[in-house]
Design an enzyme around this catalytic site. Structure first.
Site: not given
Ligand code: IPM
Ligand code: MG
Length: 356
Positions: A135, A190, A222, A246, A250
């Protein structure tokens, strides 16, 4: 105890108004001051985070934030878009620790797309690193590709980077939180592909040395996305970087029934914090009086707990939210058969009345 209220765009003003009503109904000495932010601030002053708004935020013990964003600002330079206000506040105030609890209320089990038995009693805390990673990483931009198969073509690039102290401090937040919960931390990365993720994992393992009482597990992002819907109750505290956090938060919100229910806290190392619902500005329903104010009201409870040391008042708000759900009151996003549909203000009033 000074609170800066930044309503923002879309449904932001409606939902923060209800949370402020609830805060005022507690008998606490609160100084509450309001300022424009996001598109609303851009329209008035030409900048999404005006100097005066930033000053107010910096001078407050805590910030109650609504939401920012509207498609009508999509054509502006990135630096002037509403989202820059929230990113700027996070960065300027050093709000590196983002706490996003995903709690499934018994009354709302039916509102989730998942089977009730999969989510009954769900209680996950996502701890998202909020001021680093891709970000904010420099360099970023657009250029003519300097090398490789597409040399000379237009390209864009961002940089994912994390420094050891940045990972250490967020890992500590997660381990400390786990101590007060079910003593399990899942670190999501990851590491099978990314250098930053392998480093993240190494640093989290090193910090874990100080937290032998906490169970630490690592998971690729994942797989974590899959496990969150496969067996959500296997998670306690999830700690992860800015981008993965982020996305996963959600996803986690949908386990609980509605994104309209999830509060968040973003804290710095001085306990100063910004509190906001994790949902956006929902311009499609703005001004209609149907938005769910509960995520913002629950954010106000987190504000009292984490920045103002008012745990009792926070409990009262959280108890009142449970009570109105039990009464069967529902905004459209969480409504189901046999419940009573109410609007934004009615829901806020009901919470205020239910404060024990
Ligand atoms: C969030 C939002 C923000 C983010 C946007 C509005 C910049 O999606 O708080 O999750 O990406 O962090
Ligand atoms: Mg988001």
């Amino acid at each position: 105890m000074k609170i800066a209220v930044l309503p923002g765009d879309g449904i932001g003003p409606e939902i923060t108004a209800e949370a402020v009503k609830v805060l005022r109904a507690l008998d606490l000495k609160l100084e509450i001051e309001q300022a424009p932010v996001g598109g609303a601030a851009y329209d008035i002053s030409g900048h999404p985070l005006p100097e005066a708004t930033l000053k107010l935020a910096q001078s407050a013990d805590a910030i109650l934030f609504g939401a920012v964003g509207n498609w009508k600002y999509d054509q502006l330079d990135r630096a002037l878009r509403p989202e820059q206000a929230i990113l700027g506040l996070r960065k300027h105030l050093g709000l590196f620790a983002n706490l996003r609890p995903a709690l499934c209320y018994a009354e709302l089990q039916e509102a989730s797309r998942l089977k009730p038995e999969a989510i009954a009693g769900l209680d996950i805390l996502i701890v998202r690193e909020l001021t680093g990673g891709i970000y904010f990483g420099q360099p970023r931009g657009r250029r003519s590709s300097p090398d490789g198969a597409f040399k000379g073509a237009d390209e864009a690039y961002d940089t994912m980077r994390y420094a050891r102290p940045e990972i250490e401090r967020i890992a500590r937040v997660a381990f400390e939180a786990a101590r007060k919960r079910h003593k399990k931390v899942t670190s999501v990365d990851k590491a099978n592909v990314l250098e930053t993720s392998q480093f993240w994992r190494d640093v989290v393992i090193a910090v874990h040395q100080d937290y032998a009482d906490i169970e630490l597990q690592h998971m690729y992002v994942d797989n974590a996305a899959m496990q969150l819907v496969r067996e959500p109750k296997a998670f306690d505290v999830v700690v992860t970087g800015n981008l993965f956090g982020d996305v996963l938060s959600d996803e986690a919100s949908m386990l609980t029934g509605s994104i309209g229910m999830l509060p968040s806290a973003s804290l710095n190392d001085k306990k100063q914090g910004l509190y906001e619902p994790i949902h956006g500005s929902a311009p499609d329903i703005a001004g209609k009086g149907v938005a769910n104010p509960l995520a913002t009201i629950l954010s106000a409870a987190m504000l009292l707990r984490h920045s103002l040391d008012q745990a009792e008042a926070a409990d009262r708000i959280e108890g009142a939210v449970k009570a109105v759900l039990k009464q069967g009151l529902r905004t459209p996003d969480i409504a189901s058969d046999g419940t009573t549909r109410v609007g934004t203000a009615e829901m806020g009033d009901a919470v205020r009345r239910a404060l024990a």
